[in-house]
Design a protein around this motif. Sequence first.
Motif, short mmCIF file in Angstrom:
data_model
loop_
_atom_site.label_atom_id
_atom_site.label_comp_id
_atom_site.label_asym_id
_atom_site.label_seq_id
_atom_site.Cartn_x
_atom_site.Cartn_y
_atom_site.Cartn_z
N TYR A 1 0.84 -1.21 0.00
CA TYR A 1 0.00 0.00 0.00
C TYR A 1 0.87 1.25 0.00
O TYR A 1 0.66 2.18 -0.80
CB TYR A 1 -0.90 -0.03 1.23
CG TYR A 1 -1.79 1.16 1.38
CD1 TYR A 1 -1.44 2.21 2.22
CD2 TYR A 1 -2.98 1.27 0.65
CE1 TYR A 1 -2.25 3.31 2.36
CE2 TYR A 1 -3.78 2.37 0.78
CZ TYR A 1 -3.42 3.39 1.64
OH TYR A 1 -4.22 4.49 1.76
N PHE A 2 1.84 1.27 0.88
CA PHE A 2 2.68 2.47 0.97
C PHE A 2 3.60 2.61 -0.22
O PHE A 2 3.89 3.73 -0.65
CB PHE A 2 3.45 2.48 2.29
CG PHE A 2 2.61 2.91 3.44
CD1 PHE A 2 2.16 1.99 4.37
CD2 PHE A 2 2.22 4.23 3.57
CE1 PHE A 2 1.35 2.39 5.42
CE2 PHE A 2 1.42 4.63 4.62
CZ PHE A 2 0.98 3.72 5.54
N LEU A 3 4.02 1.48 -0.78
CA LEU A 3 4.81 1.57 -2.02
C LEU A 3 3.97 2.18 -3.13
O LEU A 3 4.45 3.02 -3.91
CB LEU A 3 5.29 0.17 -2.44
CG LEU A 3 6.50 -0.38 -1.72
CD1 LEU A 3 6.79 -1.79 -2.18
CD2 LEU A 3 7.72 0.50 -1.96
N PHE B 1 1.41 4.18 -2.77
CA PHE B 1 1.23 5.60 -2.48
C PHE B 1 2.46 6.40 -2.89
O PHE B 1 2.36 7.48 -3.49
CB PHE B 1 0.94 5.77 -0.98
CG PHE B 1 0.72 7.18 -0.58
CD1 PHE B 1 1.63 7.84 0.23
CD2 PHE B 1 -0.39 7.89 -1.02
CE1 PHE B 1 1.43 9.15 0.60
CE2 PHE B 1 -0.60 9.20 -0.66
CZ PHE B 1 0.32 9.83 0.15
N THR B 2 3.62 5.84 -2.61
CA THR B 2 4.87 6.51 -3.01
C THR B 2 4.94 6.62 -4.53
O THR B 2 5.40 7.64 -5.07
CB THR B 2 6.08 5.71 -2.49
OG1 THR B 2 5.90 5.47 -1.11
CG2 THR B 2 7.35 6.44 -2.73
N ALA B 3 4.48 5.58 -5.22
CA ALA B 3 4.50 5.63 -6.68
C ALA B 3 3.64 6.78 -7.18
O ALA B 3 4.01 7.49 -8.13
CB ALA B 3 4.00 4.30 -7.25
N LEU C 1 3.03 9.57 -5.63
CA LEU C 1 3.76 10.81 -5.36
C LEU C 1 4.85 11.03 -6.40
O LEU C 1 5.04 12.15 -6.90
CB LEU C 1 4.40 10.76 -3.97
CG LEU C 1 3.45 10.79 -2.77
CD1 LEU C 1 4.26 10.71 -1.48
CD2 LEU C 1 2.61 12.03 -2.77
N VAL C 2 5.54 9.95 -6.73
CA VAL C 2 6.64 10.06 -7.70
C VAL C 2 6.08 10.46 -9.06
O VAL C 2 6.66 11.29 -9.77
CB VAL C 2 7.42 8.73 -7.79
CG1 VAL C 2 8.38 8.72 -8.95
CG2 VAL C 2 8.16 8.47 -6.50
N TRP C 3 4.93 9.87 -9.41
CA TRP C 3 4.31 10.21 -10.69
C TRP C 3 3.92 11.69 -10.71
O TRP C 3 4.20 12.41 -11.67
CB TRP C 3 3.08 9.34 -10.87
CG TRP C 3 2.41 9.43 -12.20
CD1 TRP C 3 2.86 10.08 -13.31
CD2 TRP C 3 1.17 8.87 -12.53
NE1 TRP C 3 1.97 9.94 -14.34
CE2 TRP C 3 0.91 9.20 -13.89
CE3 TRP C 3 0.23 8.09 -11.84
CZ2 TRP C 3 -0.24 8.79 -14.55
CZ3 TRP C 3 -0.91 7.70 -12.51
CH2 TRP C 3 -1.14 8.05 -13.84
N GLN D 1 5.21 14.04 -9.07
CA GLN D 1 6.44 14.81 -9.12
C GLN D 1 6.96 14.87 -10.56
O GLN D 1 7.40 15.91 -11.05
CB GLN D 1 7.48 14.15 -8.21
CG GLN D 1 8.76 14.92 -8.08
CD GLN D 1 9.80 14.16 -7.29
OE1 GLN D 1 9.90 12.93 -7.40
NE2 GLN D 1 10.58 14.85 -6.51
#
Lengths: 173, 138
Positions: free
Chosen positions: A114-116, A118-120, A122-124, A126
């Motif tokens: 889940y957190f991975l 979510f990080t993806a 955010l990266v997108w 960005q």
Amino acid sequence: MLASRALVRGLQSGFWRRVSTSSGARAAHPHDVDVLDCSAPQYNNRPDTPWPDVPFVRNLSAEQKKLKEKEKGPWTQLTKEEKLAIYRLTHELSFPEMNKGSKEWMTVLGGIFYFLGFTALLVWWQRVYVYGDVPHTFSQEWVEKQTQMMIDMRVNPVQGFSNKWDYEKKQWK
Amino acid sequence: MISAAVLRAVASLTRARAAHTAPLAVRCFSHAKVETDEEFDSRWVTYFSKPDLDAWELRKGMNTLIGYDLVPEPKILASALRACRRLDDLASAIRILEAVKDKSGPHQEIYPYVIQELGPTLQELGISTPEELGIHTV
């Protein structure tokens, strides 16, 4: 100083049963039952120490005391239920119960994914909104001219780049 | 072009220190006496046979025994079960049987053998096995 003490008391009466472990905090909460005295022997369920220092149930009710008295007589006179009750007085969990696993790993793995994810996201975001344009040397036109120049220069003629270009037919092999 | 005299001197020096090779047969193992299995067994049987064994000593003995890399012999377990009887501790007796099964690990033939060997003792003292009480599964 006063403000922090008031804050502690407010938190204690509000959300948390204990904020500090000082005796002052404990005195402020005389109803608090589960104070763990780490200097006294404790019960534990460990397969490598099957006989813990203290029995699981220490304060026996009247019924349990009667059972303990009966234990002093011949065990052949105890029923299966009584034997089981005696066992459970001293031991909280049996070996199979101690050794059984749980499904916690699924929760952990799910949380990780889940957190991975979510990080993806955010990266997108960005990539789209923060990064500026790519240098002009990546444009199609530039790359074409660059490639032609590399072929003309015979870059890596043995095993690499130019090796893949057929100079007679003027095309990629 | 080292002179022969110098060479002879060097040779005599080395020859004087000749006999210092280590003897090959001696190896660096401990010389302590290794306890045999029978000695180990009888030591533990004696431990649990002490008439005035107290509850702490029983627990300590059993925890130590379970800590070893072995499954105790039925005779040790019988002695421990009788100690439980002397201390009026049925729960510990049942725990002993559970612990034996746990110690056997993947070797599933050990536990039935032990139960079979302890059969007379279990019947005499009135100790039920975990299977009889239903705590052998979750």
